[in-house]
Design an enzyme around this catalytic site. Structure first.
Site, PDB file in Angstrom:
ATOM      1  N   ASN A   1     -43.281 -16.078  -4.741  1.00 28.38           N
ATOM      2  CA  ASN A   1     -44.269 -16.134  -3.651  1.00 28.38           C
ATOM      3  C   ASN A   1     -43.711 -16.854  -2.429  1.00 28.38           C
ATOM      4  OD1 ASN A   1     -44.425 -18.899  -4.530  1.00 28.38           O
ATOM      5  ND2 ASN A   1     -46.508 -19.025  -3.733  1.00 28.38           N
ATOM      6  N   ARG A   2     -42.505 -17.449  -2.584  1.00 27.35           N
ATOM      7  CA  ARG A   2     -41.994 -18.214  -1.439  1.00 27.35           C
ATOM      8  C   ARG A   2     -40.472 -18.185  -1.317  1.00 27.35           C
ATOM      9  NH1 ARG A   2     -43.172 -21.028  -5.809  1.00 27.35           N
ATOM     10  NH2 ARG A   2     -41.952 -22.840  -6.446  1.00 27.35           N
TER      11      ARG A   2
ATOM     12  N   CYS B   1     -52.978 -47.173 -25.980  1.00 25.93           N
ATOM     13  CA  CYS B   1     -54.309 -47.184 -26.598  1.00 25.93           C
ATOM     14  C   CYS B   1     -55.263 -46.217 -25.909  1.00 25.93           C
ATOM     15  CB  CYS B   1     -54.886 -48.595 -26.636  1.00 25.93           C
ATOM     16  SG  CYS B   1     -54.660 -49.483 -25.119  1.00 25.93           S
TER      17      CYS B   1
ATOM     18  N   LYS C   1     -29.949 -18.905  -8.911  1.00 25.21           N
ATOM     19  CA  LYS C   1     -30.540 -18.983  -7.572  1.00 25.21           C
ATOM     20  C   LYS C   1     -29.465 -19.061  -6.496  1.00 25.21           C
ATOM     21  CE  LYS C   1     -35.018 -21.040  -8.576  1.00 25.21           C
ATOM     22  NZ  LYS C   1     -36.019 -22.034  -8.197  1.00 25.21           N
TER      23      LYS C   1
END
EC number: 2.3.2.-
Lengths: 619, 347
Positions: free
Chosen positions: A59-60, A174, A73
Site C-alpha cells: 500500500n506504500r 502480577c 527489498k
C-alpha cells in the site's frame, strides 16, 4: 545570476552527480527516498535492507508489486529505480547494516548516510558508525500521519543518542498473571502461553498465578506462607507447562479446563481474595458448560472485514480448540525437541493468541476484541500510508542538499503534524540542537592546552585546586614538586564530577612578565545552552511490524499500573511515541551550563576562593 | 456526481491484505468510500505523478490521467512513471502502464485531450478533480463548475523550491473525526460494590460528525488587500500567497512556467510581474524580495514529493470524508522546510 541545471544551481547539480550516498532501509521511507534521490540528480547510491517484501507493504512501498512478494527489498528497489533512471549507479545489499562487514571504512566511502529504518537498535548502530566515520547522517521516522526528519553531524549537532528515548512499555508480572485489567494484559499473557506450550520456554513469561504477588497478601507473612505452600504443593506446579501439556497430548479441553487456563488457575486466583476486594473477580470458564450455553447467532460477515468480527465465548473456545490442534501437528511435524516461534502472520499462531486472549478477557469481564485488533496489539503493528512517507522522504532530500554544501546552519529538524499548529504550521522546522556534552556516545572529553612554568607556578594558582589528599599545605608548593613537568596531563573534575576537563601542560620558561599561563590553541567551547523547541513530538524509533512480544514481566511492580522499564527484547519491537501530549523532546538541562571552559579560564585569574574542584594528575 | 454512488460493501481478502496498514489507520469505512471514488487528475509532470501514485496506492475506484502535452527529455526526467524510450508520446499515455502497475485494483485511464477543451459534463463523472499546471482562468472555471455539484476540487503546482495546494470542498463538506471516548475515572477508594463493574477499555473511541465550508478559487485569489484590516494582518500572511499570484500571472502571460533555458529573460519578467501584481493589490514590492527568482524555476523532485504527499492525503480525506481537511491553502517553502495552512477568501 546563477546558472541553473533544472531547478538547481550548477555547482550543486555537479556535486550531486559525483557524491556517494548510503540509504539504510528500502521500506516505506526507503522507496520514496530512492525515487527522490535519483529524480533530484543523485547518481551513486547504495541501499541496504535485510527484509523481504510482504503483501502488506504494497500500500506504500511503491517500488514493489505483488509478483515481488518474498524477494529482497533492496534488490527489487534497485531494479525498479533503474527502470525509470537507467543511468543511476545503484548497489543493493540484502543484508543487515549491523553486519560487521559494514565497518567504519565502509561508511567513510560516503558523503552522506540517510536512515530509513524502523527500529532503534539499527538507528543506534548507524548513529555510532557515522560518528566514528564523521559522516553526516539524516535520521527520520514515520508512524501513521506523523513524521520527523533531522540531521546529525558530529561535533555540531546532537547525535541520535544525546537525548534519552522512551523505552518500550512493559507490564509487571502480577498484572499479567493475576490481575489483568486491559485487553493488552490478556494478549501478552496469551503470547507467553504460546511460548510456554509450543515455543521456547522463558522464566520471565510465566502464565500461572503468581502466589508471590505482593498485593495478594493480607500481610507479608501470609505471602511467604503461600509461596512455600505452593512449592510444597509442588509437583503439579513444578512440572513445566510444556511437559504437562505433552503429557496430556496437548488435549485442548484439558488445557482449557485443567491446569493453565480458564478454570483451575482461575479458581486458584479466586482464593487470593485480597486481590478481588476492589476489583471485579474473574469468572472461571468450564469447557462443557460453555457448550451448553445458547450460542449467540453470529452476524453474517457481509459488510465488515472477517477479521474485524468479535466472536462469542463459544466461538473463541472453538478457535482455541482448533488452533491448539493445528499447532500440535506443527510441533509433531518438526520432530523431537522442536519449538515454534510466534509469528503474527502465521494463522494458527495468531488464532491461538486471539482465542486465548479473548477467553481470558471474558474471564476477567472485559469486552472481547476482534482478531484484527488483537493482531495490532500482539504484533506491534504501526499503521502506515504512502503520503506520510512521501512527505518525509522529500524533506530528507532537501536536508541532504544542504549537508552536501556543508550548510549545517541551514539544516533543521522538521516535524510533520496531522493538523496545523496554532501558528498554522503543518510542517514545523526547528533549529538543530548542539551535542549534549554528557552524551556517552558522542561526547569526547574536552581538552585544553596550557603553557606555564612548572617550577614557578604554585598549585594554588591553578584555579585554587587542592590535590585529592586535601592537604592545604600543598597549595604553596610548586607544580614541579609533584613531578608535574612538560607534557603532564591533568584531569580537572568539576563540582559533582559532572564536567571533566583535561589540561595538557607545556612547560615554558619564556612566558611574558606577569603572565602566569597561556592557553594554547582553542579552548573547548562553552557547554551549550539548551534551546526551547517550537513543537515537540518525537517520533522516537518507528516500529517494525514485529512478532516479538512488546512486553516483558521483568519489572518488579510496586503497584499494578504500567511501568516503563528497559526492554530486553529484540530491536524489532521498539515503539514510537505519537501522542501530542507527550513531548519527548525533553531538553536536558545541563546542571553544568555555567561550568564551562570560559568561566574556568576566568577563575584561573582569580584568587582562590572556596571551590569544589580537584586536580588529579594523570601522569 | 449526480447520484451518490453506492458503496460496494464487500472487501475482498486481497484488498484486506493489501490495504491492511491503512485500514488500521483510517478505518474500513473510509477505505470503502475511497474504493467507490473516481478522480480526475490533470497534468502529469512531477507533481501530477506524485499525486497519481498516492491516489492509486490508496485504492480509489478509478483515476483518469489527463494531459495533452508530449513527453520531452525534461518532462521525463521530472517523474518516475514515464519509460525512458517514451519521448514524443503523450504524457498521460506514457505514464499509464507504470501507474496501473502500482495497484491493479484501480481502474487507471489516460486521456490525451487538453482540459480546456473538455465540455462541462465531462467533469460530472468524477467525485474529485485535481488540477496541476493549469492556468488561473481554467482553474477558476473548473472550480465553479464542480464545487456546486459536490465534486471536490483541488489545485496544486510546484515552482522550483516552492509549492502550493488549494482545495474547494464546497459549501458544506461533511466529515467525521475519531475522538477518544470520555471515560469517567473510577474512584477506587470510595466505591463500594460499584468498583466491581467491568472496566471500560481506555482505548475506545467515538466518531464525531462535523461540517465545514469552503470558498471558490476565484474568491481566494481576489482578496482585497486595500482595507485596513487586511493590511494589519499582512505580517501573518505567508509570502507564498503573493508568490503564487505572480507565478500564475506569468503562466497566463507566457503560456508556460519559468524555464531554466530562458533564465535571464524569465527572471526579468518575474520581477516585473511582481511589481505589477503587488501594485495592483496596493502592496509594496518589498513584500516579495528579489531573491525569489532564483528558486522558482522548474520542479524540484523533493518538493513535488512533499506537496504531492499533502495534496494526495487531502484528496483521500475529502473522498473518505474522514478527518478535518486543511482549509484552504497549503504552502510549502522547500528552502525553509516550512509548510503552512492558511485560509484566503470569504469566510
Amino acid at each position: 545570476m546563477a546558472k541553473l541545471v533544472g531547478p538547481l544551481r550548477k555547482e550543486l547539480a555537479d556535486s550531486l552527480s559525483s557524491c556517494r550516498v548510503l540509504v539504510v532501509g528500502a521500506g516505506g521511507i526507503g522507496c520514496e527516498l530512492l525515487k527522490n534521490l535519483v529524480l533530484t540528480g543523485f547518481k551513486n547510491i547504495e541501499v541496504i535492507d535485510l527484509d523481504t517484501i510482504d503483501v502488506s507493504n504494497l500500500n506504500r512501498q511503491f517500488l514493489f508489486q505483488k509478483k515481488h512478494v518474498g524477494k529482497s527489498k533492496a534488490q527489487v528497489a534497485k531494479e525498479s529505480v533503474l527502470r525509470f533512471c537507467p543511468s543511476a549507479n545503484i548497489t543493493a545489499y540484502h543484508d543487515s547494516i549491523m553486519n560487521p562487514d559494514y565497518n567504519v571504512e565502509f561508511f567513510r566511502n560516503f558523503q552522506l548516510v540517510m536512515n530509513a529504518l524502523d527500529n532503534r537498535a539499527a538507528r543506534n548502530h548507524v548513529n555510532r558508525m557515522c560518528l566514528a566515520a564523521d559522516i553526516p547522517l539524516i535520521e527520520s521516522g514515520t508512524a501513521g500521519y506523523l513524521g520527523q526528519v533531522t540531521v546529525i553531524k558530529k561535533g555540531q549537532t546532537e547525535c541520535y543518542e544525546c537525548q534519552p528515548k522512551p523505552t518500550q512499555k512493559t507490564f509487571p508480572g502480577c498484572t499479567i498473571r493475576n490481575t489483568p485489567s486491559e485487553p493488552i494484559h490478556c494478549i501478552v499473557w496469551a503470547k507467553y502461553l504460546f511460548n510456554q506450550l509450543f515455543g521456547e520456554e522463558d522464566a520471565d513469561q510465566e502464565v500461572s498465578p503468581d502466589t508471590a504477588d505482593p498485593e495478594a497478601a493480607w500481610n507479608p507473612a501470609d505471602a511467604a506462607a503461600r509461596a512455600t505452600a505452593s512449592n510444597k504443593d509442588g509437583d503439579i506446579k513444578r512440572v513445566s507447562t510444556k511437559e504437562w501439556a505433552r503429557s496430556t497430548g496437548y488435549d485442548p479441553v484439558k488445557l482449557f479446563n485443567k491446569v493453565q487456563l480458564f478454570k483451575d488457575d482461575i479458581m486458584y486466583l479466586l482464593t487470593m481474595d485480597k486481590l478481588w476486594k476492589k476489583r471485579k473477580a474473574p469468572l472461571p470458564l468450564d469447557w462443557t458448560e460453555i457448550h451448553h450455553l445458547e450460542s449467540s447467532q453470529e452476524e453474517a460477515c457481509g459488510t465488515g472485514l472477517k477479521d474485524q468480527q468479535v466472536l462469542g465465548v463459544q466461538g473463541y473456545a472453538q478457535l482455541f480448540h482448533h488452533s491448539v490442534e493445528t499447532l500440535r501437528s506443527q510441533l509433531i511435524e518438526k520432530g523431537e525437541g522442536a519449538e515454534l516461534v510466534w509469528d503474527k502472520d502465521d494463522p494458527p499462531a495468531m488464532d491461538f493468541v486471539t482465542a486465548a486472549a479473548n477467553l481470558r478477557m471474558n474471564v476477567f469481564s472485559m469486552n472481547m476484541k476482534s482478531r484484527f485488533d488483537v493482531k495490532s496489539m500482539a504484533g506491534n503493528i504501526i499503521p502506515a500510508i504512502a503520503t506520510t512517507n512521501a512527505v518525509i522522504a522529500g524533506l530528507i532530500v532537501l536536508e541532504a542538499l544542504k549537508t552536501l554544501n556543508s550548510e549545517f546552519d541551514q539544516c533543521r529538524t522538521i516535524f510533520l503534524n496531522k493538523q496545523p499548529n496554532p501558528r498554522k504550521k503543518l510542517l514545523v522546522p526547528c533549529a538543530l540542537d548542539p551535542p549534549n556534552p554528557s552524551c556517552y556516545v558522542c561526547a569526547s572529553k574536552p581538552e585544553v592546552t596550557v603553557k606555564l612554568n612548572v617550577h614557578k607556578t604554585i598549585v594554588q594558582a591553578l584555579q585554587d585546586k587542592r590535590f585529592k589528599s586535601g592537604l592545604e599545605t600543598n597549595n604553596n608548593k610548586f607544580l614541579s614538586d609533584f613531578g608535574i613537568r612538560n607534557g603532564s596531563r591533568l584531569q580537572v573534575d568539576d563540582f559533582l564530577q559532572d564536567y571533566t576537563l583535561l589540561v595538557n601542560l607545556i612547560h615554558s620558561e619564556e612566558l611574558e612578565k606577569d603572565v602566569e599561563f597561556e592557553v594554547v590553541g582553542d579552548a573547548p567551547d562553552k557547554a551549550p545552552t539548551p534551546s526551547v523547541p517550537e513543537e515537540g513530538k518525537n517520533i522516537a524509533n518507528g516500529n517494525k511490524d514485529s512478532a516479538q512480544p512488546s512486553t516483558s514481566s521483568k519489572a518488579a511492580a510496586e503497584d499494578d499500573d504500567v511501568l516503563i522499564v528497559d526492554s530486553d527484547e529484540e530491536p524489532s519491537s521498539s515503539t514510537m511515541e505519537a501522542s501530542p501530549e507527550s513531548s519527548n523532546r525533553k531538553r536536558k538541562h545541563h546542571g553544568t551550563d555555567t561550568d564551562d571552559a570560559a568561566s574556568k579560564r576566568k577563575r584561573l585569574d582569580q584568587q582562590p576562593a572556596d571551590d569544589d574542584e580537584d586536580i588529579i594528575a594523570l601522569d | 456526481p449526480v447520484e451518490r454512488k453506492k458503496q460496494s460493501n464487500i472487501i475482498s481478502e486481497e484488498e484486506a491484505a493489501q490495504y491492511d496498514r491503512q485500514i488500521r489507520l483510517w478505518g474500513l469505512d473510509a477505505q470503502k468510500r475511497l474504493r467507490g471514488s473516481r478522480v480526475l487528475l490533470v497534468g502529469l509532470r512531477g507533481l501530477g505523478a506524485e499525486v497519481a501514485k498516492n491516489l492509486i496506492l490508496a485504492g480509489v475506484k478509478g483515476l483518469t490521467l489527463l494531459d495533452h502535452e508530449q513527453v520531452t527529455e525534461e518532462s521525463r526526467r521530472a517523474q518516475f512513471l514515464i519509460p525512458v524510450d517514451a519521448d514524443g508520446q503523450n504524457q498521460a499515455q506514457a505514464s499509464l502502464e507504470r501507474a496501473q502497475l502500482l495497484n491493479p485494483m484501480v481502474e487507471v485511464k489516460a486521456d490525451t485531450d487538453a482540459v480546456g477543451s473538455k465540455p462541462d459534463d465531462f467533469f460530472f463523472q468524477f467525485d474529485a478533480v485535481c488540477l496541476t499546471r493549469c492556468s488561473k482562468d481554467l482553474m477558476v472555471r473548473v472550480d465553479q463548475l464542480c464545487a456546486s455539484r459536490n465534486i471536490k476540487v483541488f489545485c496544486g503546482d510546484v515552482f522550483g523550491y516552492h509549492g502550493y495546494m488549494f482545495s474547494d470542498l464546497g459549501q458544506e463538506h461533511h466529515y467525521v473525526e475519531e475522538k477518544p471516548k470520555v471515560v469517567k475515572g473510577s474512584n477506587e477508594a470510595n466505591d463500594g460494590p460499584e468498583a466491581k463493574k467491568p472496566k471500560v477499555d481506555p482505548n475506545e473511541t467515538t466518531m464525531v460528525k462535523k461540517t465545514v465550508s469552503f470558498c471558490s478559487f476565484k474568491a481566494a485569489l481576489e482578496v482585497d488587500w486595500t482595507n485596513e484590516k487586511a493590511k494589519n494582518n499582512l505580517k501573518r500572511i505567508p509570502v507564498d500567497y503573493f508568490l503564487l499570484q505572480v507565478l500564475l500571472k506569468f503562466r497566463t502571460d507566457k503560456g508556460r512556467d519559468p524555464q531554466p533555458d530562458s533564465f535571464a529573460e524569465d527572471s526579468q519578467l518575474l520581477l516585473q510581474i511582481r511589481d505589477d501584481v503587488l501594485e495592483t493589490m496596493g502592496l509594496s514590492s518589498e513584500l516579495l524580495p528579489n531573491t525569489f527568482v532564483s528558486y522558482c524555476f522548474s520542479e524540484m523532485a523533493p518538493v513535488c514529493a512533499v506537496v504531492g504527499g499533502v495534496l494526495g492525503q487531502e484528496l483521500v480525506k475529502a473522498l473518505s470524508q474522514r478527518d478535518a481537511p486543511h482549509r484552504n491553502f497549503f504552502f510549502f517553502d522547500g528552502l525553509k522546510g516550512s509548510g503552512v495552512v492558511d485560509y484566503f477568501g470569504s469566510k
